[in-house]
Design an enzyme around this catalytic site. Structure first.
Site, PDB file in Angstrom:
ATOM      1  N   ARG A   1     -36.390  28.521 -47.339  1.00 43.76           N
ATOM      2  CA  ARG A   1     -37.502  28.190 -46.428  1.00 43.76           C
ATOM      3  C   ARG A   1     -37.479  29.132 -45.232  1.00 43.76           C
ATOM      4  NH1 ARG A   1     -38.421  22.174 -43.911  1.00 43.76           N
ATOM      5  NH2 ARG A   1     -36.546  22.633 -42.703  1.00 43.76           N
TER       6      ARG A   1
ATOM      7  N   GLY B   1     -40.918  29.744 -42.888  1.00 41.64           N
ATOM      8  CA  GLY B   1     -41.761  29.011 -41.924  1.00 41.64           C
ATOM      9  C   GLY B   1     -42.171  27.629 -42.419  1.00 41.64           C
ATOM     10  N   GLY B   2     -41.901  27.315 -43.685  1.00 42.60           N
ATOM     11  CA  GLY B   2     -42.204  25.984 -44.220  1.00 42.60           C
ATOM     12  C   GLY B   2     -43.685  25.705 -44.460  1.00 42.60           C
ATOM     13  N   HIS B   3     -44.524  26.761 -44.526  1.00 44.18           N
ATOM     14  CA  HIS B   3     -45.971  26.530 -44.666  1.00 44.18           C
ATOM     15  C   HIS B   3     -46.440  26.401 -46.111  1.00 44.18           C
ATOM     16  CE1 HIS B   3     -45.915  27.400 -40.470  1.00 44.18           C
ATOM     17  NE2 HIS B   3     -47.220  27.392 -40.345  1.00 44.18           N
ATOM     18  N   ASP B   4     -45.546  26.431 -47.063  1.00 42.25           N
ATOM     19  CA  ASP B   4     -45.971  26.341 -48.461  1.00 42.25           C
ATOM     20  C   ASP B   4     -46.892  25.129 -48.640  1.00 42.25           C
ATOM     21  OD1 ASP B   4     -44.853  27.473 -51.342  1.00 42.25           O
ATOM     22  OD2 ASP B   4     -45.634  25.431 -51.433  1.00 42.25           O
TER      23      ASP B   4
ATOM     24  N   GLY C   1     -42.103  33.849 -46.393  1.00 35.93           N
ATOM     25  CA  GLY C   1     -43.031  33.442 -47.456  1.00 35.93           C
ATOM     26  C   GLY C   1     -44.323  34.232 -47.398  1.00 35.93           C
TER      27      GLY C   1
ATOM     28  N   TYR D   1     -51.981  30.431 -51.106  1.00 38.96           N
ATOM     29  CA  TYR D   1     -52.619  29.113 -51.029  1.00 38.96           C
ATOM     30  C   TYR D   1     -52.166  28.340 -52.267  1.00 38.96           C
ATOM     31  CZ  TYR D   1     -55.659  30.994 -47.365  1.00 38.96           C
ATOM     32  OH  TYR D   1     -56.143  31.555 -46.209  1.00 38.96           O
TER      33      TYR D   1
HETATM   34  P1  FDA Z   1     -42.273  28.675 -46.717  1.00 37.55           P
HETATM   35  O1  FDA Z   1     -41.015  28.764 -45.968  1.00 37.55           O
HETATM   36  O2  FDA Z   1     -42.749  27.314 -47.101  1.00 37.55           O
HETATM   37  O3  FDA Z   1     -42.181  29.603 -47.985  1.00 37.55           O
HETATM   38  C1  FDA Z   1     -43.239  29.779 -48.912  1.00 37.55           C
HETATM   39  C2  FDA Z   1     -42.653  30.243 -50.242  1.00 37.55           C
HETATM   40  O4  FDA Z   1     -41.911  31.441 -50.064  1.00 37.55           O
HETATM   41  C3  FDA Z   1     -41.671  29.246 -50.854  1.00 37.55           C
HETATM   42  O5  FDA Z   1     -41.737  29.336 -52.255  1.00 37.55           O
HETATM   43  C4  FDA Z   1     -40.332  29.738 -50.358  1.00 37.55           C
HETATM   44  O6  FDA Z   1     -39.244  29.323 -51.156  1.00 37.55           O
HETATM   45  C5  FDA Z   1     -40.522  31.245 -50.397  1.00 37.55           C
HETATM   46  N1  FDA Z   1     -39.743  31.905 -49.349  1.00 37.55           N
HETATM   47  C6  FDA Z   1     -39.790  31.659 -48.023  1.00 37.55           C
HETATM   48  N2  FDA Z   1     -38.940  32.455 -47.387  1.00 37.55           N
HETATM   49  C7  FDA Z   1     -38.328  33.208 -48.299  1.00 37.55           C
HETATM   50  C8  FDA Z   1     -37.330  34.220 -48.223  1.00 37.55           C
HETATM   51  N3  FDA Z   1     -36.803  34.586 -47.073  1.00 37.55           N
HETATM   52  N4  FDA Z   1     -36.893  34.771 -49.390  1.00 37.55           N
HETATM   53  C9  FDA Z   1     -37.420  34.385 -50.578  1.00 37.55           C
HETATM   54  N5  FDA Z   1     -38.379  33.447 -50.703  1.00 37.55           N
HETATM   55  C10 FDA Z   1     -38.830  32.857 -49.570  1.00 37.55           C
HETATM   56  N6  FDA Z   1     -51.980  32.833 -45.432  1.00 37.55           N
HETATM   57  C11 FDA Z   1     -52.610  34.004 -45.160  1.00 37.55           C
HETATM   58  O7  FDA Z   1     -52.490  34.958 -45.928  1.00 37.55           O
HETATM   59  N7  FDA Z   1     -53.375  34.116 -44.028  1.00 37.55           N
HETATM   60  C12 FDA Z   1     -53.524  33.097 -43.143  1.00 37.55           C
HETATM   61  O8  FDA Z   1     -54.204  33.243 -42.134  1.00 37.55           O
HETATM   62  C13 FDA Z   1     -52.860  31.867 -43.427  1.00 37.55           C
HETATM   63  N8  FDA Z   1     -52.991  30.795 -42.590  1.00 37.55           N
HETATM   64  C14 FDA Z   1     -52.251  29.643 -42.818  1.00 37.55           C
HETATM   65  C15 FDA Z   1     -52.323  28.584 -41.912  1.00 37.55           C
HETATM   66  C16 FDA Z   1     -51.587  27.429 -42.136  1.00 37.55           C
HETATM   67  C17 FDA Z   1     -51.662  26.295 -41.138  1.00 37.55           C
HETATM   68  C18 FDA Z   1     -50.782  27.325 -43.289  1.00 37.55           C
HETATM   69  C19 FDA Z   1     -50.005  26.055 -43.552  1.00 37.55           C
HETATM   70  C20 FDA Z   1     -50.699  28.375 -44.190  1.00 37.55           C
HETATM   71  C21 FDA Z   1     -51.444  29.544 -43.978  1.00 37.55           C
HETATM   72  N9  FDA Z   1     -51.383  30.619 -44.860  1.00 37.55           N
HETATM   73  C22 FDA Z   1     -52.073  31.778 -44.584  1.00 37.55           C
HETATM   74  C23 FDA Z   1     -50.568  30.524 -46.073  1.00 37.55           C
HETATM   75  C24 FDA Z   1     -49.188  31.153 -45.859  1.00 37.55           C
HETATM   76  O9  FDA Z   1     -49.302  32.560 -45.924  1.00 37.55           O
HETATM   77  C25 FDA Z   1     -48.242  30.701 -46.992  1.00 37.55           C
HETATM   78  O10 FDA Z   1     -48.117  29.318 -46.980  1.00 37.55           O
HETATM   79  C26 FDA Z   1     -46.889  31.386 -46.863  1.00 37.55           C
HETATM   80  O11 FDA Z   1     -46.225  31.347 -48.098  1.00 37.55           O
HETATM   81  C27 FDA Z   1     -46.047  30.705 -45.807  1.00 37.55           C
HETATM   82  O12 FDA Z   1     -44.814  31.330 -45.615  1.00 37.55           O
HETATM   83  P2  FDA Z   1     -43.665  30.486 -44.898  1.00 37.55           P
HETATM   84  O13 FDA Z   1     -42.468  31.331 -44.834  1.00 37.55           O
HETATM   85  O14 FDA Z   1     -44.192  29.878 -43.659  1.00 37.55           O
HETATM   86  O15 FDA Z   1     -43.496  29.280 -45.913  1.00 37.55           O
END
Ligand code: FDA
Length: 526
Positions: free
Chosen positions: A103, A105-108, A176, A470
């Site tokens: 994880r 940012g946790g936005h999955d 992510g 998404y």
């Molecule tokens: P998170 O931690 O949940 O990870 C997402 C996925 O990536 C999971 O499968 C995770 O296991 C994997 N992962 C995370 N970190 C990793 C690492 N270090 N190594 C390997 N795997 C890893 N998108 C976009 O393109 N433009 C936008 O403007 C937006 N806006 C937006 C707003 C809001 C409120 C949300 C909730 C989401 C978006 N998004 C978006 C979507 C966003 O790009 C998508 O959810 C990303 O995967 C989020 O990455 P995180 O690291 O936050 O998520």
């Protein structure tokens, strides 16, 4: 009293499973403790016995739909402080049969970074968020646990004329986001975040610390849009920063159905992807109250960023999209970093420090996506309006993001993200609800699925494409453990079209045992 045989077998199985679970969990922890003799890993291990466990778990859950009492919880959360601790976690997890969910940012959208149906550990990158900017050479190294807000803030601290083409929401994690593509308001000028990744640090299933050179071009290709979760733990990205002018212009012009929204939106579809690359006009559609008492309407917010001053923007709009009726008073000039705050919904005059805030108000939601290759006729748009009049849509919306420009110039196979030339715009469908319980969830999810079914004739086909960032489990999932290429192709070709095959090939070479897996990870060929 005698137990019926089936109940007896169930009770036996249950106690066996509980014992195995506890065993897995303890052995995993013991394994980590062995390592802690050499480093401080014990300080960053959280189990349910620890008072901070719930806080750490919930700190970056962005969809409460996956934070209910019945949601499976991790046996352990570890927030590593460095590369060696990630290697220790991976090694112990493999030895003791724990699944790892990484994880950032946790936005999955489907909670895949912090929920799993099998015993699992969350490897949370929160402590790895260093950012270093090299202004002279226009690049930066950013660790996966950093948020986009932190990255934008650091860039702006050091330069007024450098920016980065990533997402709109500052709390998104770069881990992510970049691994799934990542787009924002300058995608028509520069493409995606992943298009600007020039090196990366990754730890693979064997615990090797790799950079671009040592991982090779296949794996480096795969992690820039193929979803990081399938290939290893991405520790940091090296990114190329892009030039932005010192003055940009933003506007939001609202039109409802009584103000000709249908016709203006219909027209937008013919121009949005053809404008000058410096101009980005997206449309946010929501339900609204009509000026006529008791009646509902639909509001189309034309929400724009122009990379330049309004003196240039106004004639461009007059020439290319006069139907919107943009006037000088609608436009506001500001710096690029202020436009980041504007699109993130902060009021004007807000200090840049808000970009460093990692918390956000969250309510449950479900989202889906589509790509539009031919303009939707007015009659088709009117069918969407009908769906907005339904009760579930109090908090629902469609976001239409224009493509074209740089997006059409990059080849479909340059990185795994394939949605390039030929796409006019992408639709994101969203529905939110604040009520708790399964009935509310079911009715809202059912609304968005009905809308998605309605849209089928108007959007991409064979495959019906979708954006991996998404995440949408409705479009297909893996079996836990073993998934055939054929089964995974159902969702894989929607996210990656023809690139899916190459992703499977890379997975087969780098993670043949399918250690890094989730409901929509790339499967290896067995
Ligand atoms: P998170 O931690 O949940 O990870 C997402 C996925 O990536 C999971 O499968 C995770 O296991 C994997 N992962 C995370 N970190 C990793 C690492 N270090 N190594 C390997 N795997 C890893 N998108 C976009 O393109 N433009 C936008 O403007 C937006 N806006 C937006 C707003 C809001 C409120 C949300 C909730 C989401 C978006 N998004 C978006 C979507 C966003 O790009 C998508 O959810 C990303 O995967 C989020 O990455 P995180 O690291 O936050 O998520």
């Amino acid at each position: 009293m005698k137990l019926p045989v089936s109940l007896f077998v169930f009770a036996l199985l249950f106690s066996f499973l509980s014992a195995t679970l506890a065993h897995t969990h303890e052995n995993f922890l013991q394994c980590l403790t062995l390592y802690s003799k050499n480093d401080s890993i014990s300080e960053v291990i959280y189990t349910s016995a620890n008072s901070s466990y719930s806080f750490v778990l919930e700190s970056s859950i962005r969809n409460p739909r996956f934070s209910t009492p019945s949601t499976p919880k991790p046996l352990v959360i570890v927030t590593p402080l460095g590369v060696s601790q990630i290697q220790e976690i991976l090694s112990c997890a493999q030895k003791h049969g724990m699944q790892v969910r990484v994880r950032s940012g946790g936005h999955d959208y489907e909670g895949l970074s912090y929920v799993s149906p099998v015993p699992f550990v969350i490897l949370d990158m929160i402590n790895l968020r260093k950012i270093s900017i090299d202004v002279e050479n226009s690049f930066a190294w950013v660790q996966s646990g950093a948020t986009l807000g932190e990255l934008y803030y650091e860039i702006a601290e050091q330069s007024k004329t450098l920016g980065f083409p990533a997402g709109l929401c500052p709390t998104i994690g770069v881990g992510g986001h970049f691994s799934g593509g990542g787009y924002g308001t300058i995608l028509r000028k520069y493409g995606l975040a992943a298009d600007h990744v020039i090196d990366a640090h990754l730890i693979d299933v064997k615990g090797r610390f790799l950079d671009r050179k040592s991982m090779g071009e296949d794996l480096f290709w795969a992690i820039r849009g193929g979803g990081g979760a399938s290939f290893g733990v991405i520790v940091a990205w090296k990114i190329k920063l892009v030039p932005v002018p010192s003055t940009v212009t933003v506007f939001t012009v609202n039109k409802n159905l009584e103000q000709n929204a249908t016709k203006i939106l219909h027209r937008w579809q013919y121009v949005a992807d053809k404008f000058d690359k410096d101009l980005f006009i997206r449309v946010v559609l929501t339900g609204a109250n009509s000026s006529q008492e008791g009646k509902k309407t639909v509001q189309a917010a034309f929400n724009s960023l122009y990379l330049g001053g309004k003196d240039k923007l106004l004639p461009l709009m007059q020439e290319g999209f006069p139907e919107l009726g943009l006037v000088n008073e609608d436009c506001e000039e500001m710096s690029w970093i202020q436009s980041i705050l504007y699109f993130a919904g902060f009021p004007s005059g807000q200090s840049l420090d808000v970009l460093l805030n990692r918390t956000m108000t969250v309510i449950s939601y479900k989202a889906k996506s589509d790509y539009v290759k031919n303009p939707i006729p007015e009659s088709g748009l009117e069918g969407i309006w009908q769906r907005f009049y339904e009760i579930e849509t109090e908090l629902a919306g469609l976001i239409l993001t224009p493509y074209g420009g740089k997006m059409s110039e990059i080849s479909e196979s340059a990185i795994p993200f394939p949605h390039r030339a030929g796409n006019i715009y992408k639709i994101q469908y969203l529905v939110y609800w604040s009520e708790e319980g399964t009935a509310a969830t079911e009715s809202h999810v059912s609304w968005i699925r009905r809308l998605y079914a309605y849209m089928a004739p108007y959007v991409s086909k064979s495959p019906r494409e979708a954006y991996i960032n998404y995440r949408d489990l409705d479009i297909g999932t893996n079996n836990e453990g073993n998934t055939s290429y054929r089964q995974a192709s159902i969702w894989g070709t929607k996210y990656f079209t023809n690139n899916f095959k190459r992703l499977v090939h890379v997975k087969t070479v780098f993670d043949p045992t399918n250690f890094f897996r989730n409901e929509q990870s790339i499967p290896p060929l067995s």
